[in-house]
Motif scaffolding. Sequence first.
Motif, mmCIF file in Angstrom:
data_model
loop_
_atom_site.group_PDB
_atom_site.id
_atom_site.type_symbol
_atom_site.label_atom_id
_atom_site.label_comp_id
_atom_site.label_asym_id
_atom_site.label_seq_id
_atom_site.Cartn_x
_atom_site.Cartn_y
_atom_site.Cartn_z
ATOM 1 N N SER A 196 33.206 39.620 35.614
ATOM 2 C CA SER A 196 32.072 38.726 35.979
ATOM 3 C C SER A 196 31.757 37.671 35.326
ATOM 4 C CB SER A 196 30.732 39.828 36.517
ATOM 5 O OG SER A 196 29.893 39.125 36.950
ATOM 6 N N GLY A 197 31.351 36.627 36.220
ATOM 7 C CA GLY A 197 30.886 35.403 35.451
ATOM 8 C C GLY A 197 32.025 34.404 35.430
ATOM 9 N N GLY A 198 31.868 33.395 36.107
ATOM 10 C CA GLY A 198 32.604 32.062 36.228
ATOM 11 C C GLY A 198 33.909 32.011 37.048
ATOM 12 N N LEU A 199 34.120 33.179 37.861
ATOM 13 C CA LEU A 199 35.483 32.942 38.571
ATOM 14 C C LEU A 199 35.233 31.791 39.349
ATOM 15 C CD1 LEU A 199 37.212 36.006 39.989
ATOM 16 C CD2 LEU A 199 37.365 33.721 41.179
ATOM 17 N N ALA A 200 36.564 30.587 39.343
ATOM 18 C CA ALA A 200 36.122 29.654 39.793
ATOM 19 C C ALA A 200 37.328 29.154 40.806
ATOM 20 C CB ALA A 200 35.934 28.562 38.551
ATOM 21 N N SER A 201 38.444 29.777 40.880
ATOM 22 C CA SER A 201 39.359 29.089 41.735
ATOM 23 C C SER A 201 40.440 30.337 41.987
ATOM 24 C CB SER A 201 40.205 27.911 40.904
ATOM 25 O OG SER A 201 40.852 28.642 39.730
ATOM 26 N N LEU A 202 41.556 29.621 42.943
ATOM 27 C CA LEU A 202 42.617 30.730 43.090
ATOM 28 C C LEU A 202 43.370 31.225 41.934
ATOM 29 C CD1 LEU A 202 43.146 32.249 45.702
ATOM 30 C CD2 LEU A 202 44.954 30.430 46.473
ATOM 31 N N ASP A 203 43.400 29.975 41.063
ATOM 32 C CA ASP A 203 44.106 30.290 39.706
ATOM 33 C C ASP A 203 43.700 31.344 39.030
ATOM 34 O OD1 ASP A 203 46.119 28.198 40.108
ATOM 35 O OD2 ASP A 203 45.006 26.730 39.199
ATOM 36 N N ASP A 204 42.330 31.472 38.802
ATOM 37 C CA ASP A 204 41.604 32.573 38.174
ATOM 38 C C ASP A 204 41.990 33.852 39.007
ATOM 39 O OD1 ASP A 204 40.273 30.893 36.177
ATOM 40 O OD2 ASP A 204 38.493 30.855 37.583
ATOM 41 N N VAL A 205 42.145 33.963 40.235
ATOM 42 C CA VAL A 205 42.574 35.010 40.673
ATOM 43 C C VAL A 205 44.243 35.561 40.260
ATOM 44 C CG1 VAL A 205 42.951 36.318 43.038
ATOM 45 C CG2 VAL A 205 40.956 34.713 42.803
ATOM 46 N N LYS A 206 44.903 34.513 40.246
ATOM 47 C CA LYS A 206 46.166 34.767 39.797
ATOM 48 C C LYS A 206 46.277 35.315 38.508
ATOM 49 C CE LYS A 206 48.189 31.356 42.870
ATOM 50 N NZ LYS A 206 48.708 29.860 42.923
ATOM 51 N N GLN A 207 45.408 34.568 37.582
ATOM 52 C CA GLN A 207 45.469 35.266 36.089
ATOM 53 C C GLN A 207 45.141 36.806 36.276
ATOM 54 O OE1 GLN A 207 43.658 33.260 32.831
ATOM 55 N NE2 GLN A 207 43.458 31.512 34.089
ATOM 56 N N LEU A 208 44.062 37.047 37.156
ATOM 57 C CA LEU A 208 43.729 38.400 36.924
ATOM 58 C C LEU A 208 44.847 39.451 37.589
ATOM 59 C CD1 LEU A 208 40.251 38.077 38.790
ATOM 60 C CD2 LEU A 208 40.482 38.894 36.457
ATOM 61 N N LEU A 209 45.846 38.941 37.993
ATOM 62 C CA LEU A 209 46.920 39.691 38.783
ATOM 63 C C LEU A 209 48.172 39.767 37.807
ATOM 64 C CD1 LEU A 209 46.731 38.319 42.351
ATOM 65 C CD2 LEU A 209 45.822 40.803 41.385
ATOM 66 N N GLN A 210 47.862 38.944 36.632
ATOM 67 C CA GLN A 210 48.916 38.983 35.527
ATOM 68 C C GLN A 210 48.986 40.507 34.773
ATOM 69 O OE1 GLN A 210 51.179 36.413 35.107
ATOM 70 N NE2 GLN A 210 50.138 35.665 36.985
ATOM 71 N N PRO A 211 50.303 40.749 34.241
ATOM 72 C CA PRO A 211 50.207 42.088 33.477
ATOM 73 C C PRO A 211 49.298 42.321 32.595
ATOM 74 C CG PRO A 211 52.387 41.142 33.779
ATOM 75 C CD PRO A 211 51.558 40.173 34.284
ATOM 76 N N ARG A 212 48.785 41.246 31.823
ATOM 77 C CA ARG A 212 47.787 41.538 30.654
ATOM 78 C C ARG A 212 46.400 41.979 31.419
ATOM 79 N NH1 ARG A 212 44.478 37.440 27.753
ATOM 80 N NH2 ARG A 212 43.886 35.905 29.273
ATOM 81 N N CYS A 213 46.521 41.614 32.504
ATOM 82 C CA CYS A 213 44.843 42.143 33.211
ATOM 83 C C CYS A 213 44.976 43.431 34.074
ATOM 84 C CB CYS A 213 44.588 41.009 33.965
ATOM 85 S SG CYS A 213 43.997 39.503 33.187
ATOM 86 N N ALA A 214 45.901 44.148 33.698
ATOM 87 C CA ALA A 214 46.136 45.215 34.473
ATOM 88 C C ALA A 214 45.339 46.383 34.442
ATOM 89 C CB ALA A 214 47.586 45.954 34.319
ATOM 90 N N LYS A 215 44.768 46.391 32.996
ATOM 91 C CA LYS A 215 43.591 47.359 32.880
ATOM 92 C C LYS A 215 42.389 47.248 33.927
ATOM 93 C CE LYS A 215 42.717 48.977 28.861
ATOM 94 N NZ LYS A 215 43.158 50.506 28.960
#
Length: 243
Positions: A196-215
Motif C-alpha cells: 500500500s502507498g503510492g500505486l500510481a499507474s498501470l506500469d506499477d500493476v505490471k511490476q506487481l505481476l513480475q516474478p519477484r513480487c510473487a510473494k
Amino acid sequence: MILFPAIDLKEGECVRLVHGDMAQATVFNTNPAAQAKSFEAQGFEYLHVVDLDGAFAGKPMNAQAVDAILATVKMPMQLGGGIRDMRTIDGWLAKGVARVIIGTAAVKNPDLVREAARRHPGRVAVGIDARDGLVAVDGWAQTSEITASELGKRFEDAGVAAIIYTDISRDGVLKGLNLDGTLALAEAVQIPVIASGGLASLDDVKQLLQPRCAKLAGAITGRALYDGRIDPAEALALIKARR
C-alpha cells in the motif's frame, strides 16, 4: 494477486490524503456507499476501507458510512481505523466486515491481535505503516521505535490473515510503491503481505505481476483510481491474465 480499491473515510466522505495528513484531504465522493458500488460494478473483488477519523480518535467515527457500504455492496471489505479493543473487533465482524485491520493496537497491545486472530480465524489483519522504516501509530501522528519486520515477526505464530504494509512517504503522492521495502517485509515473514502507498499507474500493476513480487498477496490503490490514472478494466484484465 488482489487489487484492492481504497475508500478512506473522513467526516462521512470519501477522501484521499497526502502522507496521511488530515489537513491535506481531497474529497472525491460525498457518498462512500455509491463509490463502493462503482468499484464493485467495475469488477473489483475486495474493498479496502479506512476510518481516518477513527484512527486518530482511537474508536470508530465513521460507522454510519461503513454500515451504508456494507448494505450496498456484496464484495468483501477489509476495514481499519480505530479498531483497538475486542468489542470493536467483534462488532464489525458481526456486522459483516470480512476482515478487520489492527494497526496501532498491534504495537501497543499485541495480545489483542493474538486473541482476536484466535477468536476469528482468517479475519484479522495487521496494518504496518512505516515512516523511514519505523512503524507509525495513532493515525500516523507518532512514530514508534520498532521496525516493520520486527513487528511482523511478532505475529508469525498468531494466525494473522495478512499484513497491510504502507510506506507513508509514498502515500497519496503517486510516486509508485516502495517494492523493495514491501518485499523485504514479505521475505522476513510467512504472513501474506499486501502493498500500500503510492500505486500510481498501470506500469506499477505490471511490476506487481513480475516474478519477484510473487510473494505479495495484493496491493491497494486509491488516488490513481480516483484521478483516472489507472483504468480499472485494464488493470483487472492484466491480473486475470496472469492467473
